[in-house]
Design a protein around this motif. Structure first.
Motif, PDB file in Angstrom:
ATOM      1  N   GLU A 170       0.795  -1.252   0.044  1.00 14.02           N
ATOM      2  CA  GLU A 170      -0.029  -0.123   0.135  1.00 14.02           C
ATOM      3  C   GLU A 170       0.874   1.403   0.017  1.00 14.02           C
ATOM      4  O   GLU A 170       0.355   2.242   0.098  1.00 14.02           O
ATOM      5  CB  GLU A 170      -0.788  -0.110   1.111  1.00 14.02           C
ATOM      6  N   HIS A 171       2.101   1.036  -0.192  1.00 15.49           N
ATOM      7  CA  HIS A 171       3.069   2.273  -0.346  1.00 15.49           C
ATOM      8  C   HIS A 171       2.465   3.065  -1.550  1.00 15.49           C
ATOM      9  O   HIS A 171       2.013   2.860  -2.271  1.00 15.49           O
ATOM     10  CB  HIS A 171       4.468   1.952  -0.505  1.00 15.49           C
ATOM     11  N   PRO A 172       2.723   4.562  -1.359  1.00  8.90           N
ATOM     12  CA  PRO A 172       2.540   5.235  -2.455  1.00  8.90           C
ATOM     13  C   PRO A 172       3.048   4.964  -3.795  1.00  8.90           C
ATOM     14  O   PRO A 172       2.544   5.441  -4.784  1.00  8.90           O
ATOM     15  CB  PRO A 172       2.848   6.714  -2.016  1.00  8.90           C
ATOM     16  N   ILE A 173       4.233   4.342  -3.844  1.00 14.83           N
ATOM     17  CA  ILE A 173       4.893   4.084  -4.919  1.00 14.83           C
ATOM     18  C   ILE A 173       3.858   3.420  -5.926  1.00 14.83           C
ATOM     19  O   ILE A 173       4.105   3.493  -7.283  1.00 14.83           O
ATOM     20  CB  ILE A 173       6.152   3.193  -4.777  1.00 14.83           C
ATOM     21  N   PHE A 174       3.005   2.251  -5.273  1.00 19.82           N
ATOM     22  CA  PHE A 174       2.280   1.577  -6.001  1.00 19.82           C
ATOM     23  C   PHE A 174       0.884   2.434  -6.389  1.00 19.82           C
ATOM     24  O   PHE A 174       0.010   1.364  -7.062  1.00 19.82           O
ATOM     25  CB  PHE A 174       2.225   0.153  -5.306  1.00 19.82           C
ATOM     26  N   GLN A 175       0.720   3.408  -5.889  1.00 19.76           N
ATOM     27  CA  GLN A 175      -0.604   4.044  -6.137  1.00 19.76           C
ATOM     28  C   GLN A 175      -0.450   4.940  -7.524  1.00 19.76           C
ATOM     29  O   GLN A 175      -1.502   5.420  -7.978  1.00 19.76           O
ATOM     30  CB  GLN A 175      -0.794   5.144  -4.981  1.00 19.76           C
ATOM     31  N   SER A 176       0.790   5.100  -8.075  1.00 15.05           N
ATOM     32  CA  SER A 176       1.003   5.827  -9.276  1.00 15.05           C
ATOM     33  C   SER A 176       0.608   4.856 -10.450  1.00 15.05           C
ATOM     34  O   SER A 176       0.571   3.704 -10.343  1.00 15.05           O
ATOM     35  CB  SER A 176       2.629   6.113  -9.381  1.00 15.05           C
TER      36      SER A 176
END
Length: 294
Positions: A170-176
């Motif tokens: 759920e890290h922001p890296i994977f929200q991109s």
């Protein structure tokens, strides 16, 4: 002055284990009268009934069972003491100090120590862990598992530890919507950093960027990533289960980012080593070779 002797407690233990005076006498190669006298004297000195006969069977009493549990610990310690003393008299080291880089796989280490302990049970292995350990770091040790320094090969290579860039699912890296990243894309996210154990905090504080969080162990780095506090390049053997379970994901970096850290076995003085140190060194090499083959 003690009222009882170790031999009396040893006889008591043997009687219980062998389930009788006659069997204990045969096991210890002593006369039954000697065994009976030793046990009678122990019970008299203690003022307690430790065993009693029920028909043809010898049964330990509640008081005897409690005291036997305590005596067994003392007897084991005394046996260990004699093993150590016997080893020292035969040139076997009482203790081996192993200094180790924290990224070295613990499964490999404990496999080697388990095999070592079967042959040298009385030799203590003291494991001293450090992060980013160089073979030249000054410290008292017998064996050292460390990285190379300035391109120098300090000893036989044991294995390579692969570091992979990972983050919590759920890290922001994977929200991109990006399918992959270049290294510069990751600079805006907080990253975990292994701070060298031999470097004083004051000496390295100013050199660490604000977006880097410093830790002194792989375990702390894994926990920080698992808690979704940052991303980091972590040893595959430490995160394999987290990746396979989906809790942690590998960050797609282009070109592909995989860092292999070679670790070497440094022997302080191979010519002066005792047999236990030599054997432990070989067990570490064998365990590392088996690990690398898989």
């Amino acid at each position: 002055m003690f009222k009882t002797t170790l031999d009396q407690w040893f006889v008591f233990k043997t009687i219980v284990q062998q389930k009788g005076y006659s069997a204990a006498a045969e096991y210890l190669n002593r006369s039954q009268s000697t065994i009976s006298y030793s046990m009678a004297k122990l019970q008299s000195q203690m003022g307690l009934q430790l065993v009693q006969m029920e028909g043809k069977h010898c049964v330990v009493t509640a008081s005897g069972k409690r005291l036997l549990e305590m005596a067994q610990s003392i007897l084991s310690d005394f046996e260990y003491l004699e093993q150590v003393a016997n080893g020292i008299s035969n040139g076997i080291e009482a203790q081996i100090k192993l200094s180790m880089d924290n990224i070295f796989p613990k499964d490999v280490l404990f496999q080697a120590i388990t095999q070592f302990s079967e042959k040298f049970p009385a030799t203590e292995v003291v494991v001293d862990e450090h992060i980013r350990l160089l073979f030249s770091d000054t410290q008292n040790y017998d064996l050292r598992i460390a990285t190379s320094e300035d391109g120098l090969i300090p000893g036989p290579k044991l294995l390579e530890v692969r570091l992979l860039p990972v983050a919590h699912k759920e890290h922001p890296i994977f929200q991109s919507e990006q399918s992959s990243y270049v290294l510069s894309d990751l600079s805006k996210y907080k990253q975990i950093f292994y701070k060298r154990s031999f470097v004083d905090d004051d000496d390295s504080e100013n050199s660490v960027p604000r977006r880097i969080w410093s830790v002194h162990s792989v375990e702390s780095a894994v926990s920080a990533v698992k808690a979704n506090l940052c991303f980091g390049c972590l040893p595959w053997h430490s995160i394999k289960e987290l990746v396979e379970s989906g809790i942690v994901r590998q960050i797609p970096v282009e070109p592909k980012l995989e860092i292999d850290i070679p670790l070497y076995l440094v022997e302080k003085n191979s010519l002066a080593q005792g047999p236990a140190t030599q054997y432990l060194a070989q067990m570490i090499k064998d365990a590392a070779s088996e690990y690398q083959a898989h």
